[in-house]
Write a protein that holds these residues in place. Structure first.
Motif, PDB file in Angstrom:
ATOM      1  N   PHE A  21       0.837  -1.200   0.000  1.00  0.00           N
ATOM      2  CA  PHE A  21       0.000   0.000   0.000  1.00  0.00           C
ATOM      3  C   PHE A  21       0.875   1.255   0.000  1.00  0.00           C
ATOM      4  N   ASN A  66      -3.731  -0.884  -6.493  1.00  0.00           N
ATOM      5  CA  ASN A  66      -4.027  -1.562  -5.229  1.00  0.00           C
ATOM      6  C   ASN A  66      -4.896  -2.799  -5.435  1.00  0.00           C
ATOM      7  N   TYR A 131      -5.689   4.363   4.157  1.00  0.00           N
ATOM      8  CA  TYR A 131      -5.379   2.930   4.251  1.00  0.00           C
ATOM      9  C   TYR A 131      -6.415   2.199   5.098  1.00  0.00           C
TER      10      TYR A 131
END
Length: 142
Positions: A21, A66, A131
């Protein structure tokens, strides 16, 4: 307790995902910074408008990376799943836009910091927020 938490971030079950990430975030941040510079210095837009456009472009860019790499185990697949995930990440990251723009504005206008440096700080400060929400809601991974 703090050492245990930090050790978990480095060696725990989410460590690989968090590193991915962050890597995607660094690449997207570089793209966002380049776009911001282009919009402001080359196209003459106001830095807040340029930042808003650059952020939205990198939201889509980050989602693609992602989904394919960071959250590969729980990736959104199929047309409906993929588009639903894109909508979710836009909502998550869209709620971070005012946070990022407020930090950018405060640092530029009150802190008298160059807009590109201020934007890098704003990206970093809003990163953990993004996140947590993306991992829990967009990909339902944690």
């Amino acid at each position: 307790m703090v050492r245990s938490l930090l050790r978990g971030l480095v060696y725990g079950p989410l460590a690989v995902q968090l590193r991915r990430f962050v890597t995607v975030g660094l690449v997207a941040s570089a793209v966002q910074m380049a776009l911001l510079w282009l919009f402001v210095d080359a196209a003459g837009l106001n830095y807040l408008l340029g930042a808003t456009i650059a952020i939205e472009i990198t939201i889509v860019f980050s989602y693609v990376l992602n989904n394919a790499w960071t959250f590969r185990a729980s990736r959104n697949t199929g047309r409906i799943g993929y588009l639903s995930g894109l909508l979710k990440t836009n909502l998550v990251r869209g709620t971070a836009i005012p946070i990022q723009l407020a930090i950018l504005f405060a640092l530029v206008e009150w802190g008298e910091i160059m807009y590109l440096v201020a934007n890098a700080v704003a990206i970093f400060l809003s990163g953990l927020y993004r996140y947590v929400l993306d991992a829990r809601w967009t990909w339902g991974d944690t």
